[in-house]
Write an enzyme that holds these catalytic residues in place. Structure first.
Site, PDB file in Angstrom:
ATOM      1  N   TRP A  52      15.383  -4.170   6.679  1.00 26.28           N
ATOM      2  CA  TRP A  52      14.208  -3.855   7.757  1.00 26.28           C
ATOM      3  C   TRP A  52      13.788  -4.320   8.663  1.00 26.28           C
ATOM      4  CZ3 TRP A  52      10.783  -0.062   5.599  1.00 26.28           C
ATOM      5  CH2 TRP A  52       9.711  -0.359   5.728  1.00 26.28           C
ATOM      6  N   ASN A  61      15.907 -12.839   5.384  1.00 26.41           N
ATOM      7  CA  ASN A  61      14.760 -12.204   4.996  1.00 26.41           C
ATOM      8  C   ASN A  61      14.077 -13.065   5.357  1.00 26.41           C
ATOM      9  OD1 ASN A  61      13.168 -10.564   4.011  1.00 26.41           O
ATOM     10  ND2 ASN A  61      13.046 -11.182   2.375  1.00 26.41           N
ATOM     11  N   GLY A  62      12.844 -12.578   6.453  1.00 28.59           N
ATOM     12  CA  GLY A  62      11.906 -13.407   7.133  1.00 28.59           C
ATOM     13  C   GLY A  62      12.203 -13.011   8.854  1.00 28.59           C
ATOM     14  N   ARG A  65      13.890  -1.620  -1.549  1.00 28.10           N
ATOM     15  CA  ARG A  65      12.946  -2.308  -1.050  1.00 28.10           C
ATOM     16  C   ARG A  65      13.430  -1.506   0.615  1.00 28.10           C
ATOM     17  NH1 ARG A  65      13.609  -8.166  -2.435  1.00 28.10           N
ATOM     18  NH2 ARG A  65      13.338  -8.684  -0.472  1.00 28.10           N
ATOM     19  N   HIS A 105     -31.903   9.087   2.791  1.00 27.08           N
ATOM     20  CA  HIS A 105     -32.281  10.067   3.558  1.00 27.08           C
ATOM     21  C   HIS A 105     -31.262  11.942   2.776  1.00 27.08           C
ATOM     22  CE1 HIS A 105     -34.502   8.386   6.781  1.00 27.08           C
ATOM     23  NE2 HIS A 105     -32.622   7.438   6.998  1.00 27.08           N
ATOM     24  N   GLU A 165      -7.955   8.989  -5.267  1.00 27.86           N
ATOM     25  CA  GLU A 165      -6.895   8.893  -6.043  1.00 27.86           C
ATOM     26  C   GLU A 165      -6.419   9.279  -6.600  1.00 27.86           C
ATOM     27  OE1 GLU A 165      -4.495   8.161  -1.726  1.00 27.86           O
ATOM     28  OE2 GLU A 165      -5.507   6.246  -2.068  1.00 27.86           O
ATOM     29  N   LYS A 220       3.933   9.978  -0.587  1.00 28.77           N
ATOM     30  CA  LYS A 220       3.520   9.081   0.418  1.00 28.77           C
ATOM     31  C   LYS A 220       3.061   9.064   1.640  1.00 28.77           C
ATOM     32  CE  LYS A 220       3.274   4.724   0.733  1.00 28.77           C
ATOM     33  NZ  LYS A 220       2.482   3.916   0.471  1.00 28.77           N
ATOM     34  N   LYS A 228      -9.739   5.149  -3.317  1.00 29.14           N
ATOM     35  CA  LYS A 228      -8.797   4.659  -3.649  1.00 29.14           C
ATOM     36  C   LYS A 228      -9.005   5.066  -5.325  1.00 29.14           C
ATOM     37  CE  LYS A 228      -5.793   2.385  -2.261  1.00 29.14           C
ATOM     38  NZ  LYS A 228      -6.003   3.478  -0.597  1.00 29.14           N
ATOM     39  N   GLU A 268     -13.238   2.797   1.092  1.00 31.88           N
ATOM     40  CA  GLU A 268     -11.231   2.963   1.066  1.00 31.88           C
ATOM     41  C   GLU A 268     -11.949   3.002  -0.188  1.00 31.88           C
ATOM     42  OE1 GLU A 268      -9.181   3.179   2.127  1.00 31.88           O
ATOM     43  OE2 GLU A 268      -8.023   2.082   0.886  1.00 31.88           O
ATOM     44  N   CYS A 295      13.671  -6.801   3.789  1.00 25.77           N
ATOM     45  CA  CYS A 295      14.931  -6.751   3.869  1.00 25.77           C
ATOM     46  C   CYS A 295      15.556  -7.588   2.634  1.00 25.77           C
ATOM     47  CB  CYS A 295      15.375  -8.242   4.857  1.00 25.77           C
ATOM     48  SG  CYS A 295      15.149  -7.629   6.792  1.00 25.77           S
TER      49      CYS A 295
END
Ligand code: AGP
Length: 611
Positions: free
Chosen positions: A76, A102-103, A27, A507, A491, A606, A488, A484, A2
């Site tokens: 948010w 916010n929280g 945000r 193998h 990309e 995104k 990363k 991952e 938020c």
């Protein structure tokens, strides 16, 4: 996250607040509002959706909102769907207090029950409305608003950055912070409070970053700080900020990706907030109420979210005691899978809008099994389409490369494993208490380790940037992290990288090893190290250079081909949360070294909302 803006000064507050909210739009939000102290009333204007809807409300307001002080908020959503009722600011029952927040207030249910018993009425689903009514209740026995504000906050558990408007002090704004940022702006005949300084940078560059447990009172002419617990006045040292708006939105970091990597300790705290009580050794996931224990799990996702599922599957089996399969959504959606009634399909998506994952949801929904969405965006298609939903509460992720979202997904999946493990008796109370204590301490470990990781990674990142091909090797959960790490690096720096289960090298893939073929091996002390050490030696014996992320004991001997990057120590079972930022920063620095567009890599979006 938020966004908060508060103003006390000589200008009409509404335009200043709206400008501040526009600066905070980056945000991410799903509703907005402002509250103005106007003579005999506090007037609230709120609207779901974008700021244009709020502007329409303001322009239609019967009186010109000329107040000199007010508070504003972009929401948010974490508790309660995005709509006008749940939008901030929230008024207390007697309409003498307005609050933006916010929280997460972890104990808001208990507080709400107590206030309801005292006759308070609640209209929204938010924890914030509970807090503002607690302030009203505390004011009855307090000598002033500051004392009432503090007494209320001392009963709240969790994270909060707040701004409070009081009808009987219309020129003043109170603010407080605990585990969520808040900054004060000092102007000429006017003062500001905001979640981040972009909101008022156009008016002043003189700021005070509130510290943990500090409370502030601003009016047009002055600013005072005090300790939230003792009310003792506190001195402050204002700073002059040179940032432009863009770098202010990045909190001074060069890229959103770097900011979001460093937000991971806070993201971990947010993911656990309200869900675990380490002292009592208890864990609660109310989102799963009514769900019977699944006989088997099927995780379906794409990209980094798929890697979250791969990483969690061993935990869901070993700790949770439930067989778990992980599938790529774009494959699952065309496979006509056989899904039993007692199977749970878990769909993971940061955005909640990935086309393949939504298509997989549709396939699963066509079967008798329940579906659970694990996502970060409230009100997203996945959140609305799945039968059950758990939010990762990571806040908006701006950078295209997903970082903090994965951290939050891993955290929630760990909680699911512990939830089912505890329910099924595989994780007895004492062991659960120990694991939750370790989990709760992880954010501090991460916070302490990130700066040194960010320093150590640079030379290693240059080696990765200059490589033509790279293997990422791992065993068990580290194979998922290797996936991952390879994703990363690909990309962000466009260097070809491939993840391989370390035991598979002999193998076939080991035929590729040569002095110009770099291997990055994940070798944390998690029980697999003896085996992966021998895989590392097999690569070194063929002249392949290796970067090893590990903490080998002093007797381990490796040739000069091996560069050791020590993993910060952390509780057993949680090394993934420390390895992850090491891999993220490796790819971040490699991309930066190559001059790539870190936040907007070529060809990527995104959220992949098309097939
Ligand atoms: C992550 O760095 C990538 N940008 C991408 O793989 C992403 O994780 C994938 O598209 C899934 O997105 P979602 O979590 O929003 O569904």
């Amino acid at each position: 996250m938020c966004g908060i803006i508060a103003y006390a000064g000589h200008r009409p507050a509404a335009p200043v607040l709206m400008e501040g909210l526009r600066r905070l739009e980056y945000r991410g939000y799903d509703s907005a509002g402002i509250a103005l102290a106007q003579m005999k009333n506090i007037n609230c204007f709120k609207a779901p959706g974008k700021l244009a809807a709020l502007e329409d409300k303001l322009s239609a307001a019967p009186m010109p909102p000329l107040a000199g002080s007010g508070i504003g908020h972009t929401r948010w959503a974490t508790h309660g769907v995005p709509n006008e009722t749940n939008a901030h600011p929230h008024l207390s029952n007697n309409r003498r207090f307005a609050l933006v927040h916010n929280g997460i207030i972890e104990n808001y249910r208990e507080l709400k029950e107590r206030l309801t018993g005292l006759g308070y009425a609640f209209y929204s689903d938010t924890d914030t409305e509970v807090l503002v009514n607690l302030i009203e209740e505390e004011r009855k026995n307090a000598p002033d608003n500051l004392t009432a504000f503090c007494n209320a906050l001392l009963q709240a558990e969790g994270a909060f950055a707040l701004a409070l408007l009081c009808l009987d002090e219309p020129e003043a704004i109170y603010a407080a912070r605990q585990n969520a940022p808040l900054v004060v702006g000092l102007g000429q005949g006017e003062n500001f409070i905001a979640s981040d300084l972009t909101a008022f940078l156009a008016y002043t560059r003189t700021v005070i970053f509130l510290e943990e447990g500090e409370i502030a009172r601003i009016s047009p002419r002055d600013c005072a700080l005090a300790d939230l617990r003792t009310l003792a006045p506190k001195d402050y040292a204002a700073q002059h900020i040179e940032w432009d708006v863009q770098s202010a939105q990045k909190g001074g970091y060069k890229h959103f990706m770097l900011k979001e990597i460093f937000e991971q300790p806070a993201v971990l705290r947010g993911a656990l907030a309200g869900r675990i009580n380490p002292d009592a050794g208890t864990l609660r996931l109310p989102e799963l109420e009514g769900l019977s224990r699944p006989v088997r799990l099927r995780i379906v996702a794409c990209g980094t979210s798929y890697n979250a599922g791969l990483w969690a599957a061993p935990l869901l089996e070993q700790w949770g005691g439930i067989p778990c399969a992980v599938e790529i959504a774009s494959e699952f959606r065309y496979r006509k899978p056989i899904l039993g009634r007692d199977e749970l399909v878990i769909l993971i998506s940061q955005s909640g809008e990935t086309a393949d994952t939504l298509a997989a949801l549709k396939v699963a929904a066509g079967n008798p099994c329940p579906t659970l969405g694990l996502c970060n965006v409230m009100g997203s298609s996945l959140a609305r389409g799945a039968e059950l939903v758990i939010y990762t509460q990571a806040g908006p992720e701006i950078s295209v490369a997903s970082t903090k979202a994965l951290c939050s997904q891993m955290a929630l999946l760990t909680l699911l494993a512990l939830h089912w493990g505890s329910e099924g008796g595989l994780v007895p109370p004492e062991r659960l208490k120990g694991l939750l204590a370790d989990f709760a301490g992880l954010a501090d470990i991460l916070e302490k380790s990130l700066p040194s990781i960010a320093m150590e990674v640079k030379p290693l990142a240059e080696r990765a940037a200059n490589a033509r091909n790279i293997f990422f090797l791992g065993r068990g959960q580290n194979f998922a992290l290797a996936q991952e790490g390879a994703l990363k690096l690909k990309e962000l720096s466009y260097v070809h990288a491939e993840a391989y289960a370390a035991g598979e090298m002999k193998h076939g893939p080991i035929a590729l090893i040569a002095p110009d073929f770099l291997t990055i091996a994940l070798a944390p002390p998690d029980g697999h190290e003896a085996k992966i050490f021998s895989n590392i030696q097999e690569v070194a014996a063929r002249g392949g250079p290796i970067i090893m992320l590990g903490r080998p004991d002093k007797n381990a001997r490796f040739g000069r081909e091996v560069a050791l990057w020590s993993i910060p120590s952390c509780p057993e079972g949680f090394t993934g949360f420390v390895l992850l930022p090491m891999l993220q920063l490796l790819s971040y620095e490699a991309a930066s070294y190559l001059g790539k567009d870190v936040d907007q890599p070529r060809n990527l979006a995104k959220s992949v909302t098309v097939e």
